[in-house]
Design a protein around this motif. Structure first.
Motif, PDB file in Angstrom:
ATOM      1  N   TRP A   1       0.848  -1.196   0.000  1.00  8.10           N
ATOM      2  CA  TRP A   1       0.000   0.000   0.000  1.00  8.10           C
ATOM      3  C   TRP A   1       0.880   1.241   0.000  1.00  8.10           C
ATOM      4  O   TRP A   1       1.742   1.404   0.862  1.00  8.10           O
ATOM      5  CB  TRP A   1      -0.913   0.009   1.222  1.00  8.10           C
ATOM      6  CG  TRP A   1      -1.947  -1.079   1.198  1.00  8.10           C
ATOM      7  CD1 TRP A   1      -2.036  -2.120   0.320  1.00  8.10           C
ATOM      8  CD2 TRP A   1      -3.033  -1.246   2.113  1.00  8.10           C
ATOM      9  NE1 TRP A   1      -3.089  -2.924   0.632  1.00  8.10           N
ATOM     10  CE2 TRP A   1      -3.733  -2.417   1.721  1.00  8.10           C
ATOM     11  CE3 TRP A   1      -3.467  -0.534   3.209  1.00  8.10           C
ATOM     12  CZ2 TRP A   1      -4.845  -2.870   2.403  1.00  8.10           C
ATOM     13  CZ3 TRP A   1      -4.587  -0.985   3.902  1.00  8.10           C
ATOM     14  CH2 TRP A   1      -5.266  -2.143   3.495  1.00  8.10           C
ATOM     15  N   ARG A   2       0.677   2.104  -0.956  1.00  7.54           N
ATOM     16  CA  ARG A   2       1.453   3.340  -1.068  1.00  7.54           C
ATOM     17  C   ARG A   2       0.486   4.500  -1.249  1.00  7.54           C
ATOM     18  O   ARG A   2       0.242   4.961  -2.357  1.00  7.54           O
ATOM     19  CB  ARG A   2       2.435   3.259  -2.252  1.00  7.54           C
ATOM     20  CG  ARG A   2       3.510   2.206  -2.114  1.00  7.54           C
ATOM     21  CD  ARG A   2       4.530   2.597  -1.041  1.00  7.54           C
ATOM     22  NE  ARG A   2       5.679   1.686  -1.019  1.00  7.54           N
ATOM     23  CZ  ARG A   2       5.738   0.586  -0.305  1.00  7.54           C
ATOM     24  NH1 ARG A   2       4.703   0.242   0.449  1.00  7.54           N
ATOM     25  NH2 ARG A   2       6.809  -0.178  -0.334  1.00  7.54           N
ATOM     26  N   ARG A   3      -0.084   4.940  -0.158  1.00  9.31           N
ATOM     27  CA  ARG A   3      -1.054   6.020  -0.215  1.00  9.31           C
ATOM     28  C   ARG A   3      -0.624   7.128   0.738  1.00  9.31           C
ATOM     29  O   ARG A   3      -0.217   6.866   1.871  1.00  9.31           O
ATOM     30  CB  ARG A   3      -2.455   5.534   0.176  1.00  9.31           C
ATOM     31  CG  ARG A   3      -3.042   4.495  -0.776  1.00  9.31           C
ATOM     32  CD  ARG A   3      -3.385   5.102  -2.116  1.00  9.31           C
ATOM     33  NE  ARG A   3      -4.076   4.157  -2.983  1.00  9.31           N
ATOM     34  CZ  ARG A   3      -3.476   3.312  -3.800  1.00  9.31           C
ATOM     35  NH1 ARG A   3      -2.149   3.282  -3.852  1.00  9.31           N
ATOM     36  NH2 ARG A   3      -4.167   2.492  -4.561  1.00  9.31           N
ATOM     37  N   ARG A   4      -0.720   8.363   0.279  1.00  3.30           N
ATOM     38  CA  ARG A   4      -0.285   9.490   1.101  1.00  3.30           C
ATOM     39  C   ARG A   4      -1.077   9.580   2.402  1.00  3.30           C
ATOM     40  O   ARG A   4      -0.522   9.910   3.456  1.00  3.30           O
ATOM     41  CB  ARG A   4      -0.437  10.795   0.300  1.00  3.30           C
ATOM     42  CG  ARG A   4      -0.023  12.029   1.088  1.00  3.30           C
ATOM     43  CD  ARG A   4      -0.141  13.278   0.237  1.00  3.30           C
ATOM     44  NE  ARG A   4       0.127  14.474   1.017  1.00  3.30           N
ATOM     45  CZ  ARG A   4       1.333  14.929   1.313  1.00  3.30           C
ATOM     46  NH1 ARG A   4       2.397  14.285   0.863  1.00  3.30           N
ATOM     47  NH2 ARG A   4       1.490  16.022   2.036  1.00  3.30           N
ATOM     48  N   TRP A   5      -2.374   9.270   2.348  1.00  2.00           N
ATOM     49  CA  TRP A   5      -3.192   9.418   3.536  1.00  2.00           C
ATOM     50  C   TRP A   5      -2.763   8.463   4.646  1.00  2.00           C
ATOM     51  O   TRP A   5      -2.991   8.733   5.835  1.00  2.00           O
ATOM     52  CB  TRP A   5      -4.666   9.227   3.199  1.00  2.00           C
ATOM     53  CG  TRP A   5      -5.056   7.834   2.811  1.00  2.00           C
ATOM     54  CD1 TRP A   5      -5.109   7.312   1.550  1.00  2.00           C
ATOM     55  CD2 TRP A   5      -5.466   6.774   3.688  1.00  2.00           C
ATOM     56  NE1 TRP A   5      -5.517   5.999   1.593  1.00  2.00           N
ATOM     57  CE2 TRP A   5      -5.746   5.651   2.883  1.00  2.00           C
ATOM     58  CE3 TRP A   5      -5.613   6.677   5.074  1.00  2.00           C
ATOM     59  CZ2 TRP A   5      -6.158   4.431   3.417  1.00  2.00           C
ATOM     60  CZ3 TRP A   5      -6.041   5.458   5.615  1.00  2.00           C
ATOM     61  CH2 TRP A   5      -6.311   4.366   4.780  1.00  2.00           C
ATOM     62  N   LEU A   6      -2.104   7.345   4.276  1.00  2.00           N
ATOM     63  CA  LEU A   6      -1.631   6.428   5.305  1.00  2.00           C
ATOM     64  C   LEU A   6      -0.517   7.066   6.133  1.00  2.00           C
ATOM     65  O   LEU A   6      -0.450   6.874   7.352  1.00  2.00           O
ATOM     66  CB  LEU A   6      -1.127   5.132   4.656  1.00  2.00           C
ATOM     67  CG  LEU A   6      -2.199   4.246   4.018  1.00  2.00           C
ATOM     68  CD1 LEU A   6      -1.555   3.094   3.271  1.00  2.00           C
ATOM     69  CD2 LEU A   6      -3.164   3.724   5.084  1.00  2.00           C
ATOM     70  N   ALA A   7       0.352   7.825   5.469  1.00  2.00           N
ATOM     71  CA  ALA A   7       1.403   8.531   6.205  1.00  2.00           C
ATOM     72  C   ALA A   7       0.807   9.580   7.134  1.00  2.00           C
ATOM     73  O   ALA A   7       1.259   9.756   8.275  1.00  2.00           O
ATOM     74  CB  ALA A   7       2.380   9.174   5.229  1.00  2.00           C
ATOM     75  N   VAL A   8      -0.227  10.281   6.652  1.00  2.00           N
ATOM     76  CA  VAL A   8      -0.887  11.285   7.481  1.00  2.00           C
ATOM     77  C   VAL A   8      -1.570  10.610   8.668  1.00  2.00           C
ATOM     78  O   VAL A   8      -1.497  11.088   9.809  1.00  2.00           O
ATOM     79  CB  VAL A   8      -1.902  12.090   6.649  1.00  2.00           C
ATOM     80  CG1 VAL A   8      -2.654  13.075   7.537  1.00  2.00           C
ATOM     81  CG2 VAL A   8      -1.196  12.826   5.514  1.00  2.00           C
TER      82      VAL A   8
END
Length: 204
Positions: free
Chosen positions: A117-124
């Motif tokens: 999974w490579r999603r920006r919202w996961l980092a946020v």
């Protein structure tokens, strides 16, 4: 103390097992309970165990430690729900289900099921998780109880509203406090000193 002697896999497991055992035998009214935190110890031990699973892979001792943490978590959350007095009825089964789903989701992450999974919202989401954890207990419960007393709105609606408000507050803490201070904190942890502010001079 464990960090001083070295964070080996065996030492972390021993710390987790000892902590769980202490959480079962230390009475909540004695001063030592402030250190052991019987209500919350299984969550910390589960996090340590999942980290070891992520880093070293699975093993029978780690599975047993995680299973014990999960079982004690269910007992503790049941006790908290039964003895809670928020001013409205709180059913036990949803708490047990939420805890179990959380354990399952974190275990899947530790086993690598979400590595692609490579999603920006996961980092946020990861960035705001700790501020949210710090803010939610007292502020969230107070918000829900106050709103229920004043409005009588359904509890699930108030819970969702409180979560949204606290997520925004957690993001602000991350953006305005954690990010600006993180370089200095890393330096302090690594070297024991804070960086000195640089002095700039201008030439006429």
């Amino acid at each position: 103390m464990v960090i001083q002697f070295g964070l080996t896999r065996g030492r972390v497991m021993a710390l987790g097992a000892g902590w769980l055992a202490a959480s079962l035998v230390v009475p909540p009214e004695v001063p030592l309970a402030q250190l052991v935190m019987p209500q919350f110890a299984p969550y910390f031990v589960a996090g340590m165990t999942l980290y070891l699973i992520r880093r070293h892979g699975t093993s029978l001792p780690l599975w047993l430690l995680l299973a014990a943490s999960w079982a004690i978590s269910l007992v503790r959350v049941r006790e908290r729900v039964l003895f809670a007095n928020p001013g409205f009825p709180v059913p036990v089964p949803p708490g047990l289900l939420i805890i179990t789903l959380a354990y399952g989701a974190l275990l899947m992450i530790a086993l690598g099921a979400t590595d692609r999974w490579r999603r920006r919202w996961l980092a946020v989401a990861g960035a705001v998780s700790y501020p949210f954890y710090l803010l939610h207990p007292r502020i969230g419960f107070t918000m829900i109880r106050y709103a229920y007393d004043r409005t009588g709105l359904p509890i699930p609606l108030l819970v969702v509203a409180a979560v949204l408000v606290l997520l925004m507050a957690a993001w602000l803490v991350h953006r305005l406090v954690e990010r600006p201070l993180s370089p200095a904190l890393r330096r302090l942890i690594a070297t024991g000193t804070l960086p000195r502010p640089s002095l700039t001079t201008t030439t006429p």
